[in-house]
Every structure is written in structure tokens, then in C-alpha cells.
Design an enzyme around this catalytic site. Structure first.
Site, short mmCIF file in Angstrom:
data_model
loop_
_atom_site.label_atom_id
_atom_site.label_comp_id
_atom_site.label_asym_id
_atom_site.label_seq_id
_atom_site.Cartn_x
_atom_site.Cartn_y
_atom_site.Cartn_z
N ASP A 1 -1.47 -1.15 5.93
CA ASP A 1 -1.65 -0.52 7.24
C ASP A 1 -3.11 -0.50 7.68
O ASP A 1 -3.43 0.16 8.67
CB ASP A 1 -1.11 0.92 7.21
N ASP B 1 -0.15 5.16 1.07
CA ASP B 1 -0.38 6.10 2.18
C ASP B 1 -0.45 5.34 3.51
O ASP B 1 -1.24 4.41 3.67
CB ASP B 1 -1.70 6.84 1.98
N ASP C 1 0.87 -1.18 0.00
CA ASP C 1 0.00 0.00 0.00
C ASP C 1 0.91 1.23 0.00
O ASP C 1 2.12 1.11 0.24
CB ASP C 1 -0.89 -0.05 1.25
#
Length: 222
Positions: free
Chosen positions: A177, A12, A10
């Protein structure tokens, strides 16, 4: 030798802390249209579904309405264009790499591991952010939120990377995250590790039940 032939990330909250400059661009836009600003924590909690969705959330909150009404409003295209100008200008101004990211990516490439980004961020922003931090050359493939016809948690982005590099699912890893990243990896049948310092829409990372929670990216080298 790495346990994985392909590692997908991922963006961000995983590779780059981008929330401060996203918040700046959102508030630049809200001020332009005489709307109340939003907080950094609100922006953090809205990250995950792509920048367009985040802007819709911010406009709905600031205008005391709902996302459907904002999207249906004829002025949304104008506001989105204004945001695009501000975010492109802000990219790289207050974002930074998380600990050990660059050296880990370089070391993995040296070991022959294929590297990819799979993000819900729109492609024009993904490119700007990766280039602002000189990360683009380290990735073999980048799948943004508008690269395919669907985005995470649909597994299409991961599946396209597996197909591109002819890597079986058990030899691939997704690193993220958030619960969206876990759901995406589970849908694709690949293992998933999470970093604890991202956004996850304000929820505890352990509640997502990833295969592992790792302190930082350097754990990928062990």
C-alpha cells in the site's frame, strides 16, 4: 490457475486496517508520561517503517524535539516498554480486515499459491495482530521487521521468501500500500500491485508507480 506461485503481502494498510488501535496505544503511552496526544492522521502518516520508528516520531512531535534526541534519551527504553504493554492489549480491539481479504487468501491457498507476509512491524506485534484476526494459519511464511538484519525497502525479506519456496522472481508478486512496498519489490525484481486504501505516508498511491493499483484483494483471483 494463478499467474503467480508466491504472493507476498504487506500487513498494515494492506491486509488489516490497524491504524486506529496503533493510535490508541500511542496515546495511552503519551498520557502515561504526561505528554500531549497525537492525531489519527499523524499516526497514519507515520506508519510504514515499523512500530518503534512510529513511536519515536510520536514522542518527537509531542515533546517538540527530534527523533535523534528521543532515541538518545535514557527514558526511551522505559517508554517503549510502556507502549509494548498498551499495544499488545489494544491489538484486535479496533483493527479489521480489509474487504475480501480472508476469502481471497483461502481461495489462493486452495489453488496451491504460497502466501507470505513481509512487514516492517516487529515480530511480536505481527504475531499478535495476525492471531487476533485468525490469519496466521493462512500464511506459509511471515517475515517481520526484526526477523532479518534489515527491513523494507531492503529486498532481503522478499528474497528469503523466494528462496524458501524456490520460486523465480517472475512467478512472484508483492502486494502492498506504499512507496516503501514499491521500492522493496523493485529492489527484489518482482512485480508489485498496490491497494488504494492504506497509509503511504500521506502521499497519492499513483505517485509510487506500481505495476497495478487494485480495488481490493479479490482482484488477485482473476
Amino acid at each position: 490457475m494463478s499467474n503467480f506461485d508466491l504472493i507476498m503481502f504487506d500487513l498494515d494498510g494492506t491486509l488489516i486496517e490497524t491504524a486506529p488501535e496503533i493510535c490508541d496505544a500511542v496515546n495511552d503511552t503519551l498520557r502515561r508520561f504526561d505528554l500531549p496526544e497525537v492525531s489519527q492522521q499523524q499516526v497514519n502518516d507515520w506508519i510504514g517503517q515499523g512500530t518503534r520508528d512510529l513511536l519515536l516520531q510520536a514522542l518527537a512531535f509531542s515533546g517538540k524535539t527530534d527523533v535523534v534526541a528521543v532515541y538518545a534519551n535514557a527514558s526511551f527504553a522505559l517508554i517503549a516498554a510502556e507502549f509494548d504493554t498498551h499495544y499488545q492489549r489494544r491489538c484486535g480491539t479496533r483493527s479489521h480486515l480489509y474487504p475480501r481479504v480472508r476469502e481471497t487468501l483461502v481461495a489462493l491457498r486452495d489453488r496451491g499459491v504460497k502466501l507470505a507476509v513481509v512487514t516492517n512491524k516487529e515480530g511480536r506485534y505481527t504475531s499478535t495482530v495476525l492471531n487476533a484476526h485468525q490469519l496466521m494459519p493462512l500464511f506459509d511464511r511471515v517475515v517481520s521487521g526484526d526477523t532479518l538484519t534489515s527491513k523494507k525497502p531492503d529486498p532481503a525479506g522478499i528474497q528469503s521468501c523466494l528462496a524458501s519456496f524456490d520460486v523465480p522472481r517472475h512467478r512472484a508478486l508483492f502486494v502492498g500500500d506504499s512507496s516503501i512496498d514499491v521500492a522493496t519489490a523493485r529492489n527484489a525484481g518482482v512485480p508489485v500491485w498496490l491497494l488504494p486504501y492504506g497509509y503511504n505516508m500521506g502521499q497519492p498511491i499513483e505517485a509510487c508507480a506500481p505495476d497495478r493499483v487494485i480495488a481490493d484483494c479479490s482482484v488477485l483471483l482473476n
